[in-house]
Design a protein around this motif. Structure first.
Motif, mmCIF file in Angstrom:
data_model
loop_
_atom_site.group_PDB
_atom_site.id
_atom_site.type_symbol
_atom_site.label_atom_id
_atom_site.label_comp_id
_atom_site.label_asym_id
_atom_site.label_seq_id
_atom_site.Cartn_x
_atom_site.Cartn_y
_atom_site.Cartn_z
ATOM 1 N N PHE A 110 6.460 -52.745 -2.235
ATOM 2 C CA PHE A 110 6.258 -54.176 -2.430
ATOM 3 C C PHE A 110 7.293 -54.928 -1.612
ATOM 4 O O PHE A 110 8.325 -54.372 -1.226
ATOM 5 C CB PHE A 110 6.355 -54.557 -3.914
ATOM 6 N N GLY A 111 7.000 -56.172 -1.321
ATOM 7 C CA GLY A 111 7.885 -56.968 -0.491
ATOM 8 C C GLY A 111 8.396 -58.189 -1.220
ATOM 9 O O GLY A 111 7.728 -58.723 -2.104
ATOM 10 N N SER B 88 11.363 -58.439 2.866
ATOM 11 C CA SER B 88 12.171 -57.273 2.538
ATOM 12 C C SER B 88 11.302 -56.345 1.702
ATOM 13 O O SER B 88 10.919 -56.694 0.586
ATOM 14 C CB SER B 88 13.415 -57.687 1.751
ATOM 15 N N ARG B 89 10.959 -55.172 2.250
ATOM 16 C CA ARG B 89 10.021 -54.279 1.572
ATOM 17 C C ARG B 89 10.752 -53.068 1.011
ATOM 18 O O ARG B 89 11.675 -52.540 1.620
ATOM 19 C CB ARG B 89 8.930 -53.828 2.544
ATOM 20 N N LEU B 90 10.318 -52.625 -0.186
ATOM 21 C CA LEU B 90 10.919 -51.448 -0.788
ATOM 22 C C LEU B 90 9.918 -50.707 -1.663
ATOM 23 O O LEU B 90 8.902 -51.258 -2.071
ATOM 24 C CB LEU B 90 12.155 -51.813 -1.603
ATOM 25 N N CYS B 91 10.238 -49.456 -1.928
ATOM 26 C CA CYS B 91 9.461 -48.607 -2.829
ATOM 27 C C CYS B 91 10.466 -47.916 -3.738
ATOM 28 O O CYS B 91 11.459 -47.357 -3.268
ATOM 29 C CB CYS B 91 8.654 -47.582 -2.029
ATOM 30 N N VAL B 92 10.213 -47.949 -5.053
ATOM 31 C CA VAL B 92 11.182 -47.468 -6.044
ATOM 32 C C VAL B 92 10.522 -46.427 -6.941
ATOM 33 O O VAL B 92 9.382 -46.614 -7.373
ATOM 34 C CB VAL B 92 11.716 -48.643 -6.903
ATOM 35 N N TRP B 93 11.237 -45.333 -7.235
ATOM 36 C CA TRP B 93 10.706 -44.332 -8.155
ATOM 37 C C TRP B 93 11.822 -43.802 -9.064
ATOM 38 O O TRP B 93 13.003 -43.823 -8.699
ATOM 39 C CB TRP B 93 10.011 -43.197 -7.422
#
Length: 303
Positions: free
Chosen positions: A68-69, A78-83
């Motif tokens: 998501f950005g 600013s885009r990131l992916c979190v787990w």
């Protein structure tokens, strides 16, 4: 550049691991982390390990699907992916291996668990900035009572001033937690207080090569500029929390779960990806207490 904190002058805590072999935290590293709030290790990952991590991240459609950005006022994203679950693939083994998790246990002085991992994606020309903040400014709101938390920032691509490398204020973790407010869709530290701190402490651009790792305290003030270059800037960040700091409320990141540490050598032999990517427990940004102005990606946006 020397860092002046109060009446003391410190050399930047930069250590070279390019020779390979076992990585152990030295007393000098521990002291530097306590005094300055960070330790930068050159070539913590060798070229093969870095290449496997990069290949794994680039090859997984699930990373893009769950990313998501956060769009700023300047229109940049600013885009990131979190787990939440490290898993047994190469990014999971990286989060669990001795030279990552073991280093953080030594620096924090106690058993740690995997709080979350995230891929920060600053795409060429359009990647957005991050405001000055402390990670504990976010994590405090999640019910973590003590700042016994830290992040290991691994450069997947080179990090330069032009493509939006991290900026830090060495020693700022000693200021304690600052108030954070929502600004431009991000939680940022109180601007006036940050400016006062910047008048006392130097701003450091953390220029990194692929495979370098910055270990930093959760109260260290940091930010990053936009990506104004034709080069992508991806970084994999692993956040750790001490077992003794188990959060007092449920939130989007996990409470204490035992972390099974892995041998460093597994980075070169473990699977690149999980057969079922959903075991990674990707975060839904709508459940976050600290995010706003979030955009989901479309296939037409994929770089």
């Amino acid at each position: 550049m020397h860092h002046c904190i109060g009446l003391f002058v410190f050399l930047p805590p930069v250590f070279d691991h390019s020779g390979g072999g076992d990585f152990k935290v030295t007393p000098g590293m521990k002291t530097a982390f306590e005094q300055q709030g960070y330790v930068l290790v050159r070539s913590l990952l060798d070229s093969e390990e870095t290449g496997r991590v990069r290949e794994a991240l680039e090859s997984q459609d699930s990373v893009w699907k769950h990313s998501f950005g956060i769009k700023g006022k300047d229109g940049r994203l600013s885009r990131l992916c979190v787990w939440s679950n490290p898993g047994n693939d190469v990014t999971g083994v990286l989060a669990r291996c001795e030279k990552m998790a073991g280093t953080c246990e030594t620096l924090l002085g106690g058993e740690v668990y995997h709080y979350h991992s995230k891929l920060m994606m600053k795409e060429a020309d359009i990647g957005g900035k991050f405001l000055w903040h402390q990670d504990y400014g976010y994590w405090y709101q999640n019910g973590n009572l003590f700042p016994d938390m830290m992040t290991a920032f691994v450069a997947v691509d080179g990090c330069t001033k032009e493509n939006g490398c991290l900026k830090i204020l060495p020693g700022s973790h000693l200021c304690g937690r600052l108030d954070h407010t929502l600004t431009e869709g991000q939680q940022g530290a109180e601007l006036e207080r940050v400016e006062h701190i910047k008048s006392r402490l130097p701003v450091m651009d953390v220029v990194m090569e692929p495979g370098d790792c910055l270990f930093f305290h959760c109260n260290l003030l940091h930010s990053s500029g936009p990506n104004l270059s034709p080069s992508r800037r991806w970084a994999l960040l692993v956040a750790y929390n001490r077992r003794s700091n188990n959060p007092v409320r449920e939130h989007q990141h996990p409470r204490y779960r035992p972390l099974t540490k892995a041998q460093n050598s597994l980075l070169k032999t473990c699977p690149l990806t999980e057969p079922n990517p959903e075991v990674k427990e990707f975060m839904d940004p709508s459940k976050s207490r600290t995010l706003a102005n979030v955009e989901r990606p479309s296939e037409t946006q994929r770089q």
